[in-house]
Design a protein around this motif. Structure first.
Motif, mmCIF file in Angstrom:
data_model
loop_
_atom_site.group_PDB
_atom_site.id
_atom_site.type_symbol
_atom_site.label_atom_id
_atom_site.label_comp_id
_atom_site.label_asym_id
_atom_site.label_seq_id
_atom_site.Cartn_x
_atom_site.Cartn_y
_atom_site.Cartn_z
ATOM 1 N N PHE A 111 -7.582 -16.840 16.717
ATOM 2 C CA PHE A 111 -8.138 -15.488 16.824
ATOM 3 C C PHE A 111 -8.184 -14.823 15.455
ATOM 4 O O PHE A 111 -7.215 -14.906 14.692
ATOM 5 N N GLU B 192 -10.825 -9.194 15.637
ATOM 6 C CA GLU B 192 -11.395 -9.537 16.949
ATOM 7 C C GLU B 192 -10.357 -9.295 18.046
ATOM 8 O O GLU B 192 -10.658 -8.712 19.100
ATOM 9 N N LEU B 193 -9.136 -9.720 17.771
ATOM 10 C CA LEU B 193 -8.074 -9.570 18.764
ATOM 11 C C LEU B 193 -7.763 -8.089 19.005
ATOM 12 O O LEU B 193 -7.579 -7.653 20.151
ATOM 13 N N LEU C 194 -10.410 -6.768 21.220
ATOM 14 C CA LEU C 194 -10.255 -7.206 22.613
ATOM 15 C C LEU C 194 -9.161 -6.393 23.316
ATOM 16 O O LEU C 194 -9.310 -6.008 24.476
ATOM 17 N N ILE D 85 -5.727 -12.492 27.418
ATOM 18 C CA ILE D 85 -6.768 -12.738 26.389
ATOM 19 C C ILE D 85 -6.615 -14.159 25.835
ATOM 20 O O ILE D 85 -7.607 -14.893 25.698
ATOM 21 N N ILE D 86 -5.406 -14.542 25.535
ATOM 22 C CA ILE D 86 -5.161 -15.877 24.969
ATOM 23 C C ILE D 86 -5.527 -16.955 26.012
ATOM 24 O O ILE D 86 -6.174 -17.951 25.696
ATOM 25 N N ARG E 210 -7.639 -16.746 28.547
ATOM 26 C CA ARG E 210 -9.102 -16.805 28.722
ATOM 27 C C ARG E 210 -9.751 -17.683 27.665
ATOM 28 O O ARG E 210 -10.606 -18.505 27.968
ATOM 29 N N LYS E 211 -9.330 -17.485 26.440
ATOM 30 C CA LYS E 211 -9.942 -18.239 25.337
ATOM 31 C C LYS E 211 -9.602 -19.719 25.471
ATOM 32 O O LYS E 211 -10.458 -20.576 25.185
ATOM 33 N N SER E 212 -8.395 -20.032 25.892
ATOM 34 C CA SER E 212 -7.998 -21.440 25.993
ATOM 35 C C SER E 212 -8.720 -22.134 27.146
ATOM 36 O O SER E 212 -8.987 -23.325 27.117
#
Lengths: 83, 378
Positions: free
Chosen positions: B310, B314-315, B318, B371-372, B374-376
């Motif tokens: 990230f 951006e983080l 979010l 958030i983490i 979702r990205k993974s």
């Protein structure tokens, strides 16, 4: 009634002097200085009754607060005092 | 909204601050500009604010407390009073641009960074000692890093500066209101602080505590010595040209009283406990690196972290979209990021105020986890 006018260099110093003297039980009146008192325009004075002047000056001196100038005023008029 | 950006500005203010600002707008003009009721009320408030600040932060007296627009303004005044062409200045490795940019702007000034690792107080003292021994004219040290919450050993650094006869400027932007700021004990030349962070005052307020001769940044009316064309040679008038920000000063006074009533020790302990909860939660998340001190006393209520994969901005965005206000990037402190090795990535910063709650920390950790995750997955 006779008074001394202690001229302070700024409003902040005048306030500091006032608080200190009030704490000592000396009633003073903080006012804008007449032009003739400061010699530099815009300033503040503390009006102290004659009988409390010596104590007032000692109190200020102990705290390192030095007046710019001092004046004495009675029914005969106003004159500068060298302290 | 959950607000974790108090290192920039505390958003939630005590009710007393709001009331004081409103009252000032209604009944106060400017101090020292007449002897009518509105000016007297302003003068009384300004004096009370100076007096309380002097008492809380160890300044010699109310005359040594100067009102500024913010800490940046205060730091500029301090730096430009002490630093001259040809000066050598030592700064810590954790300074804000409010220190480094004024120094950079001055011709012929050599700035030496006393670099030391994050959360290593002994190394910080050694780094200053090394540079001081080489001969410098001025030292500048932040009390608490705005990026990492690192509490620098200012008391020890001040002692070394005194030993070498070098005037010290302390940036108390992050410490005022939480850590002990003591001009007298430090023997510092200046300490600068904002009113709108840990002192809970309004934006547009700051203080400069002075124990050294000063040079004005601007000239103008002061309500004193009006016949003279030079600025007065005494404080605070010398550095306070123009009409005062009385709503700000009245609010700042209310903020100072709030901090005094809660006590700095209590506020620090509370914010520290929340920060530790944040750190504990961050440590349990996959791919997260939190910058945490091993020794409790070395970190105030600020923590920075990065998350693998990230970008910091951006983080932060979010999280913002989920109602959590944090700050990503370089936090106007590239020197600090360079020292910590995060200048390329930046960090996400979480910073506390006394109005934050443990439940907000839980919600933040929960949203970050989502958030983490979702990205993974996607």
């Amino acid at each position: 009634m006779a008074y001394y006018h202690i001229v302070a260099r700024s409003i902040t110093q005048a306030q500091q002097m006032t608080k200190l003297l009030e704490k000592k039980g000396i009633g003073v009146k903080l006012a804008r200085a007449k032009a003739s008192l400061t010699g530099k325009g815009c300033g503040y004075t503390l009006r102290v009754p004659e009988r409390r002047f010596v104590t007032a000056m000692q109190t200020l001196s102990q705290k390192g607060l030095r007046p710019q100038r001092v004046f004495f005023e009675d029914e005969t008029g106003l004159r500068e005092v060298i302290v | 909204m959950i607000y974790f950006d108090s290192a920039a500005t505390t958003l939630q203010k005590p009710e007393s601050v709001r009331r004081a600002v409103l009252r000032a707008l209604t009944v106060m003009s400017s101090p020292g500009r007449g002897n009518h009721a509105a000016s007297r009320e302003a003068a009384e408030t300004a004096f009370s604010c100076r007096s309380l600040a002097a008492e809380m932060f160890g300044a010699e007296g109310p005359e040594n407390v100067v009102f500024t627009m913010n800490a940046t303004h205060a730091l500029n005044l301090a730096i430009k009073s002490l630093v001259r062409e040809g000066s050598r200045v030592v700064i810590s490795g954790y300074e804000h641009n409010a220190v480094t940019r004024p120094l950079y702007s001055m011709r012929g000034v050599e700035t030496i960074v006393a670099e030391s690792p994050l959360f290593d107080a002994d190394a910080a003292v050694r780094a200053f000692e090394t540079v001081l021994a080489q001969g410098v004219d001025v030292a500048v040290c932040t009390h608490v890093s705005n990026v990492f919450g690192y509490v620098l050993p200012v008391e020890r650094i001040a002692a070394r500066c005194r030993a070498y006869g070098v005037p010290l400027i302390v940036d108390a932007s992050q410490s005022a209101g939480v850590e002990a700021v003591d001009m007298a004990a430090w023997g510092a030349a200046f300490a600068a602080m904002p009113g709108h962070k840990g002192l809970y005052g309004p934006q547009g307020t700051g203080l400069l505590l002075c124990a050294h001769e000063t040079v004005p940044l601007i000239e103008g009316g002061t309500g004193s010595d009006s016949l003279l064309q030079q600025m007065p040679d005494y404080l605070p008038d010398r550095l306070e040209a123009g009409t005062h920000n009385m709503p700000g000063i009245a609010g700042l006074l209310a903020g100072l009283r709030f901090v005094e009533s809660r006590t700095q020790e209590h506020i620090l302990a509370y914010e520290r406990a929340l920060t530790e909860k944040v750190i504990e939660g961050l440590m349990q998340l996959h791919g997260v690196s939190a910058f945490a001190a091993r020794e409790r006393a070395l970190q105030a209520g600020v923590v920075s972290f990065t998350v693998q994969g990230f970008d910091a901005e951006e983080l932060a965005e979010l999280l913002g979209a989920r109602g959590i206000s944090v700050r990503g990037g370089l936090h106007c402190a590239p020197t600090a990021h360079r020292t910590a090795g995060t200048v390329d990535s930046g960090t996400v910063r979480v910073s506390m105020s006394v109005f934050n709650k443990a439940s907000e920390v839980e919600r933040f950790l929960c949203e970050l986890r989502r958030i983490i995750y979702r990205k993974s997955v996607f």
